[in-house]
Design an enzyme around this catalytic site. Sequence first.
Site, PDB file in Angstrom:
ATOM      1  N   CYS A   1      -3.783   6.579  11.698  1.00 39.84           N
ATOM      2  CA  CYS A   1      -3.045   6.610  12.967  1.00 39.84           C
ATOM      3  C   CYS A   1      -2.072   7.794  13.042  1.00 39.84           C
ATOM      4  O   CYS A   1      -1.447   8.008  14.074  1.00 39.84           O
ATOM      5  CB  CYS A   1      -2.300   5.303  13.183  1.00 39.84           C
ATOM      6  SG  CYS A   1      -0.985   5.009  11.995  1.00 39.84           S
TER       7      CYS A   1
ATOM      8  N   CYS B   1       0.064   7.109   7.258  1.00 38.65           N
ATOM      9  CA  CYS B   1      -1.312   6.623   7.346  1.00 38.65           C
ATOM     10  C   CYS B   1      -2.194   7.752   7.875  1.00 38.65           C
ATOM     11  O   CYS B   1      -1.834   8.453   8.814  1.00 38.65           O
ATOM     12  CB  CYS B   1      -1.346   5.428   8.294  1.00 38.65           C
ATOM     13  SG  CYS B   1      -2.984   4.903   8.774  1.00 38.65           S
TER      14      CYS B   1
ATOM     15  N   ARG C   1       4.020   6.911   2.483  1.00 40.65           N
ATOM     16  CA  ARG C   1       3.325   8.084   3.026  1.00 40.65           C
ATOM     17  C   ARG C   1       2.631   7.721   4.345  1.00 40.65           C
ATOM     18  O   ARG C   1       2.293   6.560   4.592  1.00 40.65           O
ATOM     19  CB  ARG C   1       2.329   8.664   2.017  1.00 40.65           C
ATOM     20  CG  ARG C   1       1.204   7.735   1.670  1.00 40.65           C
ATOM     21  CD  ARG C   1       0.103   8.431   0.884  1.00 40.65           C
ATOM     22  NE  ARG C   1      -0.938   7.465   0.559  1.00 40.65           N
ATOM     23  CZ  ARG C   1      -1.896   7.089   1.411  1.00 40.65           C
ATOM     24  NH1 ARG C   1      -1.966   7.610   2.617  1.00 40.65           N
ATOM     25  NH2 ARG C   1      -2.797   6.182   1.052  1.00 40.65           N
TER      26      ARG C   1
ATOM     27  N   THR D   1       0.812  -1.223   0.000  1.00 40.64           N
ATOM     28  CA  THR D   1       0.000   0.000   0.000  1.00 40.64           C
ATOM     29  C   THR D   1       0.848   1.276   0.000  1.00 40.64           C
ATOM     30  O   THR D   1       0.318   2.361  -0.177  1.00 40.64           O
ATOM     31  CB  THR D   1      -0.899   0.044   1.253  1.00 40.64           C
ATOM     32  OG1 THR D   1      -0.062  -0.032   2.415  1.00 40.64           O
ATOM     33  CG2 THR D   1      -1.894  -1.100   1.269  1.00 40.64           C
TER      34      THR D   1
ATOM     35  N   ARG E   1      -5.886  -3.167   9.731  1.00 39.50           N
ATOM     36  CA  ARG E   1      -5.542  -4.591   9.622  1.00 39.50           C
ATOM     37  C   ARG E   1      -4.049  -4.787   9.489  1.00 39.50           C
ATOM     38  O   ARG E   1      -3.357  -3.985   8.864  1.00 39.50           O
ATOM     39  CB  ARG E   1      -6.208  -5.172   8.376  1.00 39.50           C
ATOM     40  CG  ARG E   1      -7.516  -5.842   8.665  1.00 39.50           C
ATOM     41  CD  ARG E   1      -8.047  -6.448   7.405  1.00 39.50           C
ATOM     42  NE  ARG E   1      -7.285  -7.655   7.058  1.00 39.50           N
ATOM     43  CZ  ARG E   1      -7.794  -8.633   6.314  1.00 39.50           C
ATOM     44  NH1 ARG E   1      -8.998  -8.536   5.858  1.00 39.50           N
ATOM     45  NH2 ARG E   1      -7.077  -9.693   6.049  1.00 39.50           N
TER      46      ARG E   1
ATOM     47  N   CYS F   1       2.712   3.257   9.277  1.00 36.23           N
ATOM     48  CA  CYS F   1       1.847   3.413  10.440  1.00 36.23           C
ATOM     49  C   CYS F   1       2.647   3.371  11.744  1.00 36.23           C
ATOM     50  O   CYS F   1       3.741   2.823  11.780  1.00 36.23           O
ATOM     51  CB  CYS F   1       0.852   2.260  10.523  1.00 36.23           C
ATOM     52  SG  CYS F   1      -0.358   2.238   9.204  1.00 36.23           S
TER      53      CYS F   1
HETATM   54 ZN   LIG Z   1      -2.025   3.530  10.382  1.00 38.84          ZN
END
Ligand SMILES: [Zn+2]
Length: 364
Positions: free
Chosen positions: A81, A78, A76, A43, A54, A47
């Site tokens: 979070c 998230c 990049r 992706t 997930r 994070c």
């Molecule tokens: Zn995150």
Amino acid sequence: MKTQYQTSESTRIPPRVADHYWQATLHRDTRADGLFVFAVRSTRVYCRPSCPARRPLRRNTLFFRKPQDAEIQGFRACRRCRPKNIDESTVLVQQVATALASSPDEAVRLGPLAAQMHVSQGRLRRAFRRVTGLSPKDFEQALRLKRFKNMLREGSSITEALYTCGYGSSSRLYEKADAQLGMTPASYKKGGQGMEIGYAIANTSLGKVLVGSTERGVSAVYLGENERTLIEELKQEYPKAQIVRAAREHESWVEEIVRRVEGRAPSAELPLDVQATAFQRRVWKELQKIARGTTRTYTQVANALGEPRAARAVARACASNPVSIVVPCHRVIRGDSSLAGYRWGLQRKQKLLEREAVPVGSTC
Ligand SMILES: [Zn+2]
């Protein structure tokens, strides 16, 4: 973000450390926030360890010590979070804890420690004052304490270790600290103002269990027969919070709690996000030390806190525990071995204790 300290070798994480980071990621350990970020190859997003999203496959996961390192590699942040929003002082204190825990010296002085972190002594002192509420002098004394260092080695967070060693006995410590405490600080006003709590209800052999959680941790664990009554209780306890049915993101927390209700051994650590006074927090932490299959009396807990005359206050703190099971207040009984009270029913307390006790005649 202005970063004055550097860890130039930070992009290379040794495999053993990566294993450790992976475990923290799997457990969504809030105490690891600020220590590293994990990035997902598929992706291109990175994070913080406690991100509710997930979990990726291990083989798709990369670890970086700092958000900047992930960004250099094209990942990049998230949006859920917000891994860059961890306060810089908290990050610094985290790094100090890691460095202290792995250093062989028992006594550590502020100067060399600051040099190791590439910051000035003044900045290190200020970071400590902000995050832990300690005066520079108290902090320097704490650094010389062997016990303090041993606690860090055993995996306590720095604020927890300082607290246990008798520093910062005011509630400020908890109010200033960020999410690296197993029990996160009360950043909420009374009544849960500013909190967003999602609740889920599961069936257990002791009836229904309601689990309320924020994105940072578990805020409520209630037991009962009636779903509506439990939700009503949650609203009464947090009248100013925004209370909604939980999305599925914290299902693993609910599963873990059901597991414990059924008397099975914990299989994962649960982050907590509760509002509490400093004293309640101390009591609840102490309760978490009571081993499964054992009990303590209110007086024993008070003694363990170093406040032998506070047995009644301990009992009140037990009664006001919002996260039953996770903070095992059912393991506290009266001096005459009677069960005393339990907010969720004496029968449930009895059954929980029976389940946790090692069966008579057991060979293991
Ligand atoms: Zn995150």
